[in-house]
Structures are given as C-alpha cells and as structure tokens.
Design a protein around this motif. Structure first.
Motif, PDB file in Angstrom:
ATOM      1  N   SER A 146      13.590  -1.509   4.335  1.00 20.55           N
ATOM      2  CA  SER A 146      14.943  -1.049   4.699  1.00 20.55           C
ATOM      3  C   SER A 146      15.093   0.465   4.678  1.00 20.55           C
ATOM      4  O   SER A 146      16.197   0.984   4.522  1.00 20.55           O
ATOM      5  CB  SER A 146      16.004  -1.696   3.791  1.00 20.55           C
ATOM      6  OG  SER A 146      16.018  -3.098   3.952  1.00 20.55           O
ATOM      7  N   ASN A 147      14.000   1.165   4.839  1.00 16.17           N
ATOM      8  CA  ASN A 147      14.057   2.619   4.956  1.00 16.17           C
ATOM      9  C   ASN A 147      14.734   2.992   6.269  1.00 16.17           C
ATOM     10  O   ASN A 147      14.300   2.582   7.339  1.00 16.17           O
ATOM     11  CB  ASN A 147      12.631   3.186   4.903  1.00 16.17           C
ATOM     12  CG  ASN A 147      12.581   4.699   5.046  1.00 16.17           C
ATOM     13  OD1 ASN A 147      13.600   5.376   4.993  1.00 16.17           O
ATOM     14  ND2 ASN A 147      11.383   5.215   5.223  1.00 16.17           N
ATOM     15  N   GLY A 161       0.830  -1.196   0.000  1.00 15.81           N
ATOM     16  CA  GLY A 161       0.000   0.000   0.000  1.00 15.81           C
ATOM     17  C   GLY A 161       0.866   1.247   0.000  1.00 15.81           C
ATOM     18  O   GLY A 161       0.892   2.015  -0.954  1.00 15.81           O
ATOM     19  N   PHE A 162       1.627   1.432   1.100  1.00 15.62           N
ATOM     20  CA  PHE A 162       2.549   2.557   1.224  1.00 15.62           C
ATOM     21  C   PHE A 162       3.952   2.002   1.437  1.00 15.62           C
ATOM     22  O   PHE A 162       4.266   1.499   2.522  1.00 15.62           O
ATOM     23  CB  PHE A 162       2.171   3.445   2.411  1.00 15.62           C
ATOM     24  CG  PHE A 162       0.821   4.101   2.307  1.00 15.62           C
ATOM     25  CD1 PHE A 162       0.660   5.292   1.631  1.00 15.62           C
ATOM     26  CD2 PHE A 162      -0.295   3.518   2.906  1.00 15.62           C
ATOM     27  CE1 PHE A 162      -0.585   5.903   1.542  1.00 15.62           C
ATOM     28  CE2 PHE A 162      -1.537   4.111   2.833  1.00 15.62           C
ATOM     29  CZ  PHE A 162      -1.693   5.307   2.144  1.00 15.62           C
ATOM     30  N   LYS A 163       4.799   2.068   0.417  1.00 12.70           N
ATOM     31  CA  LYS A 163       6.209   1.713   0.576  1.00 12.70           C
ATOM     32  C   LYS A 163       6.924   2.970   1.054  1.00 12.70           C
ATOM     33  O   LYS A 163       7.140   3.908   0.291  1.00 12.70           O
ATOM     34  CB  LYS A 163       6.807   1.207  -0.726  1.00 12.70           C
ATOM     35  CG  LYS A 163       8.277   0.789  -0.612  1.00 12.70           C
ATOM     36  CD  LYS A 163       8.858   0.400  -1.960  1.00 12.70           C
ATOM     37  CE  LYS A 163       8.329  -0.936  -2.431  1.00 12.70           C
ATOM     38  NZ  LYS A 163       8.910  -1.316  -3.743  1.00 12.70           N
ATOM     39  N   THR A 164       7.316   2.978   2.330  1.00  9.03           N
ATOM     40  CA  THR A 164       7.794   4.222   2.924  1.00  9.03           C
ATOM     41  C   THR A 164       9.139   4.669   2.367  1.00  9.03           C
ATOM     42  O   THR A 164       9.437   5.863   2.369  1.00  9.03           O
ATOM     43  CB  THR A 164       7.912   4.094   4.444  1.00  9.03           C
ATOM     44  OG1 THR A 164       8.917   3.121   4.770  1.00  9.03           O
ATOM     45  CG2 THR A 164       6.587   3.673   5.054  1.00  9.03           C
ATOM     46  N   GLY A 165       9.982   3.742   1.897  1.00 10.67           N
ATOM     47  CA  GLY A 165      11.305   4.125   1.407  1.00 10.67           C
ATOM     48  C   GLY A 165      12.055   2.933   0.872  1.00 10.67           C
ATOM     49  O   GLY A 165      11.482   2.056   0.238  1.00 10.67           O
ATOM     50  N   GLY A 166      13.354   2.893   1.173  1.00 12.66           N
ATOM     51  CA  GLY A 166      14.237   1.861   0.644  1.00 12.66           C
ATOM     52  C   GLY A 166      15.252   2.464  -0.307  1.00 12.66           C
ATOM     53  O   GLY A 166      15.073   3.578  -0.811  1.00 12.66           O
ATOM     54  N   ASN A 223      18.234  -3.843   8.646  1.00  7.79           N
ATOM     55  CA  ASN A 223      18.396  -2.485   8.093  1.00  7.79           C
ATOM     56  C   ASN A 223      17.378  -1.551   8.747  1.00  7.79           C
ATOM     57  O   ASN A 223      16.564  -0.911   8.089  1.00  7.79           O
ATOM     58  CB  ASN A 223      18.228  -2.493   6.575  1.00  7.79           C
ATOM     59  CG  ASN A 223      19.149  -3.478   5.907  1.00  7.79           C
ATOM     60  OD1 ASN A 223      20.346  -3.517   6.172  1.00  7.79           O
ATOM     61  ND2 ASN A 223      18.597  -4.307   5.035  1.00  7.79           N
ATOM     62  N   ILE A 224      17.470  -1.442  10.021  1.00 10.43           N
ATOM     63  CA  ILE A 224      16.431  -0.891  10.869  1.00 10.43           C
ATOM     64  C   ILE A 224      16.196   0.599  10.597  1.00 10.43           C
ATOM     65  O   ILE A 224      17.117   1.345  10.263  1.00 10.43           O
ATOM     66  CB  ILE A 224      16.821  -1.140  12.344  1.00 10.43           C
ATOM     67  CG1 ILE A 224      15.629  -1.040  13.271  1.00 10.43           C
ATOM     68  CG2 ILE A 224      17.952  -0.206  12.777  1.00 10.43           C
ATOM     69  CD1 ILE A 224      15.915  -1.607  14.648  1.00 10.43           C
ATOM     70  N   ALA A 225      14.935   1.036  10.727  1.00 11.99           N
ATOM     71  CA  ALA A 225      14.591   2.449  10.586  1.00 11.99           C
ATOM     72  C   ALA A 225      15.191   3.249  11.737  1.00 11.99           C
ATOM     73  O   ALA A 225      15.440   2.714  12.821  1.00 11.99           O
ATOM     74  CB  ALA A 225      13.080   2.620  10.563  1.00 11.99           C
ATOM     75  N   LEU A 253      20.750   2.286   2.907  1.00 10.79           N
ATOM     76  CA  LEU A 253      21.258   3.258   3.868  1.00 10.79           C
ATOM     77  C   LEU A 253      20.491   4.584   3.853  1.00 10.79           C
ATOM     78  O   LEU A 253      20.651   5.398   4.769  1.00 10.79           O
ATOM     79  CB  LEU A 253      22.743   3.549   3.606  1.00 10.79           C
ATOM     80  CG  LEU A 253      23.719   2.383   3.799  1.00 10.79           C
ATOM     81  CD1 LEU A 253      25.125   2.818   3.404  1.00 10.79           C
ATOM     82  CD2 LEU A 253      23.703   1.896   5.253  1.00 10.79           C
ATOM     83  N   LEU A 254      19.688   4.823   2.843  1.00 10.13           N
ATOM     84  CA  LEU A 254      19.105   6.152   2.654  1.00 10.13           C
ATOM     85  C   LEU A 254      17.830   6.332   3.482  1.00 10.13           C
ATOM     86  O   LEU A 254      17.106   5.385   3.771  1.00 10.13           O
ATOM     87  CB  LEU A 254      18.816   6.393   1.176  1.00 10.13           C
ATOM     88  CG  LEU A 254      20.034   6.272   0.240  1.00 10.13           C
ATOM     89  CD1 LEU A 254      19.660   6.638  -1.184  1.00 10.13           C
ATOM     90  CD2 LEU A 254      21.192   7.147   0.730  1.00 10.13           C
ATOM     91  N   LYS A 255      17.573   7.602   3.827  1.00  6.98           N
ATOM     92  CA  LYS A 255      16.469   7.950   4.706  1.00  6.98           C
ATOM     93  C   LYS A 255      15.367   8.666   3.934  1.00  6.98           C
ATOM     94  O   LYS A 255      15.590   9.720   3.342  1.00  6.98           O
ATOM     95  CB  LYS A 255      16.961   8.870   5.836  1.00  6.98           C
ATOM     96  CG  LYS A 255      18.018   8.276   6.733  1.00  6.98           C
ATOM     97  CD  LYS A 255      18.458   9.293   7.782  1.00  6.98           C
ATOM     98  CE  LYS A 255      19.517   8.710   8.716  1.00  6.98           C
ATOM     99  NZ  LYS A 255      19.943   9.700   9.735  1.00  6.98           N
TER     100      LYS A 255
END
Length: 488
Positions: free
Chosen positions: A268-269, A234-239, A293-295, A244-246
């Motif tokens: 992995s956001n 639904g919502f892929k927050t990042g990655g 790859n913790i937030a 490593l990117l925020k």
C-alpha cells in the motif's frame, strides 16, 4: 627552498592537526567517543582482544562537519575484525547497541552482534556506515529514523536478526519517521525474521530512499532455516497505518531471491517506485504491486522475474512505465539463461575491500536471449544495449585493472593537485568520478578509451573543501575506488 619547506610544514600541520586515538578496551572506546572532535579518528585495536563486550548501549552524539568528518575505524595493524558483542543485553526497545545521533561520521569495518533491540539506530545525518555487519539482534540490524537524512550505508551485511516473539526484526530499515536522501549501496540482508529492507512510514511522508546493488534473500526464515512469523519480504518499499503515505524508492541492480513472501513489495505504498536492472527469483511473489491502495507510479525496466512460487506478479500503479523486461517483447526467461540459480552463492564472503563477491548467481550464459534486450536507463552497459537483470555480461576493461606501485593517486593528501596513476592490460573504456563522503558526485570526468599500459590523469583541487573523498574508476561490470584527502 625555504618556500618549499614552509609549504611542506604547513601541509604536515594540516594533516596531523586532527586527533587520532587508539583504543584497546570497551571503556577506552566509550571514553574516546565522548571526547572526539570534528576531524578526529578513533582506531579500535585488536592487540588485547578483537571482541569488545558491552552490557549497555553506546551513544554517539558528537558532530563532525562536511569538511572534517569523524572516523571510527579498525586499527591498520589489526589482523582480525572487531566484534562489538552486546549479547548480554536483555531484549528491550531501549537496548539498542549503538545510537548514532551525531552527523558526519564514517564508521567502518565493525561487527555488531546480539543487541537487545537495533544493532545500530541512526538519527543523525550525513553519515557513512561502511563494511559493517549486524547479526542476531532482537530488532532490525540497522535502522534509520527520527528525521535522519542523507546517510549512506555501504557494503554492509545484516542477517539472522529476530525477536523472541518470532514476528519482528528486519535486516535494514529506513522507516517510520526517517528523513529523505538515504542510500544503501552494495548491502546484503538475509535470513532476517521479518523483511530484508522495511520502508514502512509513520508519520514521515514523501521521502526518497535509494538502493543500489543490494541483495535481499531468504528473509522470513529463522537462523535454523524454519519459517518464522514475520512478513518475509525482500524489499518492502513502503506502507503506512492509514495507507496514504508515500515512500519513493529507487532500486538499481538489486536482487530479491528466495524470500518467503514478496521480492519487491507494494504494501500500500502510495509513492513512486522505480526498478532498473533488477533480478527476482523464487520469492513468494517476485514483484507485487496490487491494485488496492495503488502506488502513484511504477517504473520497471531491464528487470528479470523468474520462478515466483505463489503466483504471478502484479504491476499496478496510477501511472506505469514498464518496458524491456524478461516477460515482455516475446522473451521467456528460464533456468537455461543462467550460469547458476543457487541462492547460497549470495552469502559468499565479501572481497577484502568490502565489495560484493563475484558470483555466478543469475549470471547470463553466452547466447541467452536476455542479453542486449534492455533499454538505456543511464547505467553503464556493454554491447548494443543493456542486458536484462542485475549483472551486465562481457569484459569491459576493469577485470585486468592494476594499480601502479599500490597507489591510486599522489600526493595524498594533496592541497593543489594530485596525479592518478593506473595501468590497464587491454584497451579500456573508463569513467572517472569523485564523490564526497556522503555519496554526492563532485567531479565527473567524461568517459573515454584508455590505451594499454600506464595512464595518468591530473586532478586539480579547485574549490574542493578540505576532507575525505572517494575516487571511483568505473567500467560497465566492475569498478575500483580509493579514498583521497584534500587539505588547505
């Protein structure tokens, strides 16, 4: 008397000095887009046809200014929505339907269909895209990239987007090399092959995107209802490629339902993610923030998670602040808490002004133990405390909100001050705000209780620049808005 006439003459010159062009064909539209100047308006007419067919992309390169935006709008006399049909385009990464590299545009009320790549790609900044749809494109319906920042996507829908390889195409994407400060408000993404929203980064880092009152449902499915080869979030927050990117993400009053994989997805956001008053139902996993790859941080408050299909939720981050949710404090959320769990309600037609429909999906029934179990996070609420989930219960004074003589304010445009006129059928606690066209709050009138009947409020222009603004009158479960115009 002469002085008054002079003022009115100057005012009329200011109002009508900007160009207004009406177009009746694809050729006229592309020509107008190449010659429009700051402050101008292009009206698309359905007098000849409501379908405008294109074989090549539309490039919008002109710039408005903060005080003189450029508008692309349906003609006020239209009786049907305008469809820009790009379905004859071959599937190719160069075949985007519309590329918007200009800044300070307001594009409203247009359906974009069948592009060979994105329906719209935004690389400009400070644009408002309102009440548009993006469907059956071969890549994401609307994508923000190339450093684009501070764009607002308001009351737009993106659905049935899929590529021929059956592995790509999101509803909306603020990803890869996007800039910061972009907002999605009142938008819906459904039955897109890949994700409803994709926030994957390459190489942008440490940007923030906001999602308010957005619905992502049944993503990962094809138009025919079968599961495709995309991710289905639904919502892929990042990655990111290097993990490593925020991508900092803020979700308020959002819904994720029936998506094949995750409702709210970590991927992995490494950024900071916040969920306030969200609802997740029947996704593969409703909320999935893994310990790999913790937030950096995860905040979840006043949120409901129910009936995840593939297993329990996970809430890992270096720092967490997770309180007052449906799985805490002895609460147990189940079907009996809701008027309906019918996901098909989420695709109901929008209201005439483009706002989301009023539906019963995940609406709390009277007596639910999820009512008044939240904590104040700065969102309006009724009762002693916020309810859990995206929708606050109770009547808060705006359901019977009427406009006197069809005006929110007069005069409009105004040069010095304007009077807001409204009528309530019951005692109403209301909060009034004025926003610029990019969604930044300019004026905030403190919440107060208004009596039954006609009410008036005078707003002074003070130091407002000439241009378009949005006046919002808000209770806790509804709001009214109107565009107002200031001129020097």
């Amino acid at each position: 008397m002469k002085k008054k006439l002079l003022i009115y003459t100057v005012l009329l010159k200011c109002i009508f000095s900007y160009s207004q062009t009406t177009v009746n064909s694809p050729q006229e539209l592309t020509s107008a887009l190449s010659t429009i100047t700051a402050g101008g308006t292009i009206y698309i007419s359905d007098a000849t046809s409501s379908t405008y067919t294109f074989t090549t992309r539309i490039s919008i390169t002109k710039n408005g200014t903060s005080g003189n935006i450029i508008s692309l709008l349906p003609h006020p006399n239209n009786t049907s929505r305008i469809l820009l049909n790009f379905s004859s385009m071959a599937e190719n990464s160069t075949n985007r339907a519309i590329t918007l590299s200009g800044s300070y545009w307001h594009i409203k009320g247009i359906d974009i269909f069948g592009a060979g790549d994105n329906g719209m790609f935004i690389s400009g900044s400070n644009n408002l895209i309102e009440f548009c749809t993006f469907s059956e494109c071969k890549d994401s319906g609307l994508q923000i990239g190339s450093g684009a920042s501070n764009n607002t996507i308001l009351n737009c829908d993106s659905y049935n987007n899929a590529d021929s390889l059956v592995e790509n195409a999101d509803g909306f994407a603020c990803k890869l090399d996007a800039g910061t400060g972009n907002k999605f408000i009142g938008c819906r993404a459904w039955q897109n092959l890949d994700d409803g929203w994709d926030g994957y980064l390459r190489p942008a880092n440490n940007i923030t995107t906001t999602y308010e009152n957005c619905w992502a449902f049944r993503n990962g499915y094809l138009k025919n209802g079968t599961i495709g080869g995309g991710d289905g979030n639904g919502f892929k927050t990042g990655g990111s490629d290097d993990k490593l990117l925020k991508h900092n993400a803020i979700y308020k009053n959002c819904i994720a339902a029936g998506n094949v994989f995750d409702g709210f997805d970590h991927n992995s956001n490494r950024g900071d993610v916040t969920l306030y008053n969200c609802s997740a139902y029947s996704n593969g996993r409703n909320i999935n923030f893994s310990s790999t790859n913790i937030a950096n941080s995860l905040t979840i408050k006043n949120t409901i998670s129910i009936s995840g299909v593939s297993g329990g939720d996970s809430y890992s981050a270096t720092t967490t602040n997770i309180t007052n949710n449906s799985w805490q404090n002895g609460l147990v959320a189940n079907a009996s808490d809701f008027v309906s769990l019918d996901i098909t309600l989420l695709s109901a037609p929008r209201k005439a002004d483009g706002s989301l429909p009023d539906i019963d999906f995940m609406k709390l029934v009277p007596g639910s133990d999820l009512i008044d179990k939240g904590v104040d996070v700065g969102l309006a609420f009724n009762g002693t405390a916020p309810d859990l989930g995206y929708l606050e219960t109770g009547t808060l004074g705006l359901k019977n909100f009427n406009i006197v003589e069809n005006f929110y304010n007069y005069p409009n445009p105004f040069s010095e001050k304007t009077t807001l006129v409204f009528q309530t059928n019951q005692v109403s606690k209301l909060h009034l705000s004025l926003y610029n066209i990019m969604g930044v709050k300019i004026i905030d009138i403190a919440e107060k209780t208004y009596p039954v009947g006609k009410n008036t409020i005078t707003i002074n222009r003070n130091n407002l620049a000439s241009g378009n603004y949005l006046l919002v009158i808000k209770g806790s479960d509804n709001q009214k808005s109107s565009k107002i115009i200031t001129v020097k």
